[in-house]
Motif scaffolding. Structure first.
Motif, PDB file in Angstrom:
ATOM      1  N   THR A 132       0.810  -1.212   0.000  1.00  0.00           N
ATOM      2  CA  THR A 132       0.000   0.000   0.000  1.00  0.00           C
ATOM      3  C   THR A 132       0.844   1.262   0.000  1.00  0.00           C
ATOM      4  O   THR A 132       0.305   2.354  -0.111  1.00  0.00           O
ATOM      5  CB  THR A 132      -0.937   0.024   1.223  1.00  0.00           C
ATOM      6  OG1 THR A 132      -0.144  -0.052   2.412  1.00  0.00           O
ATOM      7  CG2 THR A 132      -1.919  -1.130   1.183  1.00  0.00           C
ATOM      8  N   SER A 133       2.153   1.126   0.105  1.00  0.00           N
ATOM      9  CA  SER A 133       3.046   2.287   0.158  1.00  0.00           C
ATOM     10  C   SER A 133       3.999   2.276  -1.040  1.00  0.00           C
ATOM     11  O   SER A 133       4.783   1.344  -1.217  1.00  0.00           O
ATOM     12  CB  SER A 133       3.850   2.266   1.454  1.00  0.00           C
ATOM     13  OG  SER A 133       4.879   3.235   1.409  1.00  0.00           O
ATOM     14  N   ALA A 134       3.929   3.326  -1.858  1.00  0.00           N
ATOM     15  CA  ALA A 134       4.816   3.442  -3.016  1.00  0.00           C
ATOM     16  C   ALA A 134       6.267   3.624  -2.583  1.00  0.00           C
ATOM     17  O   ALA A 134       7.186   3.117  -3.231  1.00  0.00           O
ATOM     18  CB  ALA A 134       4.383   4.605  -3.898  1.00  0.00           C
ATOM     19  N   VAL A 135       6.470   4.320  -1.483  1.00  0.00           N
ATOM     20  CA  VAL A 135       7.824   4.546  -0.977  1.00  0.00           C
ATOM     21  C   VAL A 135       8.450   3.219  -0.542  1.00  0.00           C
ATOM     22  O   VAL A 135       9.604   2.923  -0.878  1.00  0.00           O
ATOM     23  CB  VAL A 135       7.805   5.555   0.196  1.00  0.00           C
ATOM     24  CG1 VAL A 135       9.184   5.700   0.806  1.00  0.00           C
ATOM     25  CG2 VAL A 135       7.269   6.892  -0.269  1.00  0.00           C
ATOM     26  N   LEU A 136       7.695   2.416   0.181  1.00  0.00           N
ATOM     27  CA  LEU A 136       8.190   1.109   0.612  1.00  0.00           C
ATOM     28  C   LEU A 136       8.450   0.203  -0.585  1.00  0.00           C
ATOM     29  O   LEU A 136       9.442  -0.518  -0.625  1.00  0.00           O
ATOM     30  CB  LEU A 136       7.194   0.450   1.569  1.00  0.00           C
ATOM     31  CG  LEU A 136       7.584  -0.925   2.088  1.00  0.00           C
ATOM     32  CD1 LEU A 136       8.882  -0.862   2.873  1.00  0.00           C
ATOM     33  CD2 LEU A 136       6.472  -1.507   2.937  1.00  0.00           C
ATOM     34  N   ARG A 137       7.569   0.253  -1.573  1.00  0.00           N
ATOM     35  CA  ARG A 137       7.743  -0.549  -2.783  1.00  0.00           C
ATOM     36  C   ARG A 137       9.064  -0.209  -3.462  1.00  0.00           C
ATOM     37  O   ARG A 137       9.817  -1.081  -3.890  1.00  0.00           O
ATOM     38  CB  ARG A 137       6.576  -0.321  -3.739  1.00  0.00           C
ATOM     39  CG  ARG A 137       6.612  -1.188  -4.970  1.00  0.00           C
ATOM     40  CD  ARG A 137       5.451  -0.938  -5.936  1.00  0.00           C
ATOM     41  NE  ARG A 137       4.181  -0.754  -5.272  1.00  0.00           N
ATOM     42  CZ  ARG A 137       3.482   0.390  -5.281  1.00  0.00           C
ATOM     43  NH1 ARG A 137       3.932   1.440  -5.933  1.00  0.00           N
ATOM     44  NH2 ARG A 137       2.328   0.479  -4.656  1.00  0.00           N
ATOM     45  N   GLU A 138       9.359   1.075  -3.545  1.00  0.00           N
ATOM     46  CA  GLU A 138      10.604   1.532  -4.158  1.00  0.00           C
ATOM     47  C   GLU A 138      11.812   1.068  -3.345  1.00  0.00           C
ATOM     48  O   GLU A 138      12.809   0.606  -3.904  1.00  0.00           O
ATOM     49  CB  GLU A 138      10.593   3.062  -4.275  1.00  0.00           C
ATOM     50  CG  GLU A 138      11.755   3.636  -5.030  1.00  0.00           C
ATOM     51  CD  GLU A 138      11.744   3.280  -6.499  1.00  0.00           C
ATOM     52  OE1 GLU A 138      12.837   3.282  -7.099  1.00  0.00           O
ATOM     53  OE2 GLU A 138      10.669   2.978  -7.053  1.00  0.00           O
TER      54      GLU A 138
END
Length: 98
Positions: free
Chosen positions: A64-70
């Motif tokens: 749910t987090s784009a930052v974590l995905r990156e």
């Protein structure tokens, strides 16, 4: 028909035989990979994890987090190695973060 084991077999041997006979190993791997993800990634990552699915040898993780995905995308090889080490066999060969 499945072969009959002697009455003196260990429960682990009986379960392995049952899993092999009924071709349940891929389902067991899916459950094991999901449990390994939860134990290895900790509460911080798990709170942003929506879904963990193993299809073939590819692990699909919905976040749910784009930052974590990156951030996790930089460590895909490490994630693969950690999960395979936890399971003591090579189950995951690729990780897709969504």
């Amino acid at each position: 028909m499945a072969k009959r084991l002697s009455n003196e077999s260990a429960i682990g041997d009986v379960l392995k035989e049952f899993i092999q006979t009924n071709k349940l190993q891929s389902g067991m791997d899916k459950i094991d990979v999901e449990a390994a993800w939860k134990s290895l990634m900790g509460n911080g990552v798990n709170s942003y994890t929506k879904e963990v699915v193993l299809k073939g040898s590819t692990l699909y993780v919905s976040l749910t987090s784009a930052v974590l995905r990156e951030e996790l995308s930089f460590g895909k090889e490490k994630i693969i190695k950690m999960i395979n080490d936890e399971l003591r066999k090579e189950v995951v060969t690729a990780v897709v973060l969504r």
